[in-house]
Design a protein around this motif. Structure first.
Motif, PDB file in Angstrom:
ATOM      1  N   PHE A  99       0.829  -1.207   0.000  1.00  0.00           N
ATOM      2  CA  PHE A  99       0.000   0.000   0.000  1.00  0.00           C
ATOM      3  C   PHE A  99       0.866   1.261   0.000  1.00  0.00           C
ATOM      4  O   PHE A  99       0.622   2.194  -0.775  1.00  0.00           O
ATOM      5  N   LYS A 100       1.881   1.280   0.861  1.00  0.00           N
ATOM      6  CA  LYS A 100       2.760   2.452   0.920  1.00  0.00           C
ATOM      7  C   LYS A 100       3.438   2.704  -0.428  1.00  0.00           C
ATOM      8  O   LYS A 100       3.517   3.843  -0.882  1.00  0.00           O
ATOM      9  N   ALA A 101       3.920   1.658  -1.051  1.00  0.00           N
ATOM     10  CA  ALA A 101       4.625   1.803  -2.323  1.00  0.00           C
ATOM     11  C   ALA A 101       3.679   2.164  -3.466  1.00  0.00           C
ATOM     12  O   ALA A 101       3.931   3.103  -4.220  1.00  0.00           O
ATOM     13  N   PHE A 102       2.580   1.423  -3.597  1.00  0.00           N
ATOM     14  CA  PHE A 102       1.682   1.567  -4.738  1.00  0.00           C
ATOM     15  C   PHE A 102       0.714   2.741  -4.612  1.00  0.00           C
ATOM     16  O   PHE A 102       0.174   3.179  -5.627  1.00  0.00           O
ATOM     17  N   VAL A 103       0.497   3.231  -3.411  1.00  0.00           N
ATOM     18  CA  VAL A 103      -0.455   4.328  -3.231  1.00  0.00           C
ATOM     19  C   VAL A 103       0.234   5.576  -2.673  1.00  0.00           C
ATOM     20  O   VAL A 103       0.231   6.628  -3.307  1.00  0.00           O
ATOM     21  N   LEU A 104       0.837   5.455  -1.506  1.00  0.00           N
ATOM     22  CA  LEU A 104       1.365   6.641  -0.835  1.00  0.00           C
ATOM     23  C   LEU A 104       2.603   7.226  -1.506  1.00  0.00           C
ATOM     24  O   LEU A 104       2.791   8.442  -1.505  1.00  0.00           O
ATOM     25  N   ASP A 105       3.456   6.373  -2.086  1.00  0.00           N
ATOM     26  CA  ASP A 105       4.670   6.886  -2.735  1.00  0.00           C
ATOM     27  C   ASP A 105       4.674   6.630  -4.246  1.00  0.00           C
ATOM     28  O   ASP A 105       5.711   6.675  -4.889  1.00  0.00           O
ATOM     29  N   PHE A 106       3.513   6.395  -4.795  1.00  0.00           N
ATOM     30  CA  PHE A 106       3.338   6.123  -6.228  1.00  0.00           C
ATOM     31  C   PHE A 106       4.043   7.168  -7.093  1.00  0.00           C
ATOM     32  O   PHE A 106       4.764   6.830  -8.026  1.00  0.00           O
ATOM     33  N   ASP A 107       3.864   8.443  -6.775  1.00  0.00           N
ATOM     34  CA  ASP A 107       4.398   9.542  -7.597  1.00  0.00           C
ATOM     35  C   ASP A 107       5.919   9.501  -7.715  1.00  0.00           C
ATOM     36  O   ASP A 107       6.468   9.823  -8.772  1.00  0.00           O
ATOM     37  N   ASN A 108       6.593   9.123  -6.656  1.00  0.00           N
ATOM     38  CA  ASN A 108       8.058   9.071  -6.663  1.00  0.00           C
ATOM     39  C   ASN A 108       8.597   7.733  -7.166  1.00  0.00           C
ATOM     40  O   ASN A 108       9.585   7.689  -7.897  1.00  0.00           O
ATOM     41  N   VAL A 158       7.472  -3.404 -10.041  1.00  0.00           N
ATOM     42  CA  VAL A 158       7.583  -2.689  -8.763  1.00  0.00           C
ATOM     43  C   VAL A 158       7.783  -3.688  -7.623  1.00  0.00           C
ATOM     44  O   VAL A 158       8.596  -3.465  -6.725  1.00  0.00           O
ATOM     45  N   GLU A 159       7.070  -4.793  -7.675  1.00  0.00           N
ATOM     46  CA  GLU A 159       7.250  -5.835  -6.666  1.00  0.00           C
ATOM     47  C   GLU A 159       8.693  -6.329  -6.649  1.00  0.00           C
ATOM     48  O   GLU A 159       9.300  -6.479  -5.582  1.00  0.00           O
ATOM     49  N   ASP A 160       9.274  -6.592  -7.814  1.00  0.00           N
ATOM     50  CA  ASP A 160      10.669  -7.042  -7.904  1.00  0.00           C
ATOM     51  C   ASP A 160      11.613  -6.007  -7.296  1.00  0.00           C
ATOM     52  O   ASP A 160      12.573  -6.356  -6.602  1.00  0.00           O
ATOM     53  N   TYR A 161      11.343  -4.732  -7.531  1.00  0.00           N
ATOM     54  CA  TYR A 161      12.158  -3.656  -6.969  1.00  0.00           C
ATOM     55  C   TYR A 161      12.068  -3.673  -5.442  1.00  0.00           C
ATOM     56  O   TYR A 161      13.079  -3.535  -4.746  1.00  0.00           O
ATOM     57  N   LEU A 162      10.867  -3.854  -4.920  1.00  0.00           N
ATOM     58  CA  LEU A 162      10.688  -3.884  -3.467  1.00  0.00           C
ATOM     59  C   LEU A 162      11.354  -5.109  -2.848  1.00  0.00           C
ATOM     60  O   LEU A 162      11.934  -5.014  -1.759  1.00  0.00           O
ATOM     61  N   LEU A 163      11.294  -6.231  -3.521  1.00  0.00           N
ATOM     62  CA  LEU A 163      11.962  -7.441  -3.023  1.00  0.00           C
ATOM     63  C   LEU A 163      13.485  -7.259  -3.005  1.00  0.00           C
ATOM     64  O   LEU A 163      14.157  -7.746  -2.101  1.00  0.00           O
ATOM     65  N   ALA A 164      14.009  -6.540  -3.986  1.00  0.00           N
ATOM     66  CA  ALA A 164      15.460  -6.283  -4.063  1.00  0.00           C
ATOM     67  C   ALA A 164      15.890  -5.203  -3.066  1.00  0.00           C
ATOM     68  O   ALA A 164      17.088  -5.073  -2.784  1.00  0.00           O
ATOM     69  N   ASN A 165      14.937  -4.437  -2.555  1.00  0.00           N
ATOM     70  CA  ASN A 165      15.225  -3.348  -1.604  1.00  0.00           C
ATOM     71  C   ASN A 165      14.322  -3.512  -0.370  1.00  0.00           C
ATOM     72  O   ASN A 165      13.416  -2.711  -0.145  1.00  0.00           O
ATOM     73  N   PRO A 166      14.565  -4.553   0.428  1.00  0.00           N
ATOM     74  CA  PRO A 166      13.638  -4.884   1.539  1.00  0.00           C
ATOM     75  C   PRO A 166      13.549  -3.817   2.625  1.00  0.00           C
ATOM     76  O   PRO A 166      12.589  -3.819   3.402  1.00  0.00           O
TER      77      PRO A 166
END
Length: 160
Positions: free
Chosen positions: A20-29, A148-156
């Protein structure tokens, strides 16, 4: 005006709050950085990013969709849900008044996140939308979601 509804789900191994934080709150960045081949820039035109805000998303040069404007309809940080409408741009193809996306992030059985999305296509007049067009749009969204999921998995360390 007619309404065509399409639902799809995506499962992620990541926890719902992180997604939620990645896909909604920080979507723009996050999105222009992670998927520059798809999203060139995101600009807040009106509001503070919450309900009522309007954003302009400019897509990559080789995309068939050049830009869209989104209006944030609702955002519930407690229940990890988000609703926005595409109100302007090439994605409406001169046949849609708007497209509304209702997204909910919840715990998946066995861990991770179940992302449930309901898409409502509001047609102009009695125009019909082809199922192939809806399916193609869902596949493009799923590919971006996966990147985006792959990016988040690579940057836990992000969005804890």
């Amino acid at each position: 005006m007619g309404v065509v509804t399409h639902e799809f789900e995506v499962i992620s191994p990541l926890p719902p709050t992180k997604v939620f934080k990645a896909f909604v709150l920080d979507f723009d960045n996050l999105f222009p950085k992670v998927v520059p081949h798809a999203v060139k820039s995101i600009e807040l035109l009106e509001g503070d990013g919450g309900p009522g805000s309007i954003k302009k998303i400019t897509f990559a040069e080789d995309s068939q969709v050049k830009y869209v404007k989104q209006k944030i309809e609702a955002m519930d940080k407690q229940n990890l849900s988000h609703t926005y409408s595409v109100i302007e741009g090439d994605a409406l193809m001169n046949v849609l008044e708007k497209i509304t996306y209702e997204t909910k992030f919840e715990a998946a059985p066995g861990g991770g996140t179940l992302c449930k999305r309901i898409c409502k296509y509001y047609t102009i007049g009695d125009i019909e939308i082809k199922e192939e067009e809806i399916k193609a749009g869902s596949e493009r969204q799923a590919a971006v979601y996966k990147a985006v999921e792959d990016y988040l998995l690579a940057n836990p360390h992000l969005y804890n």
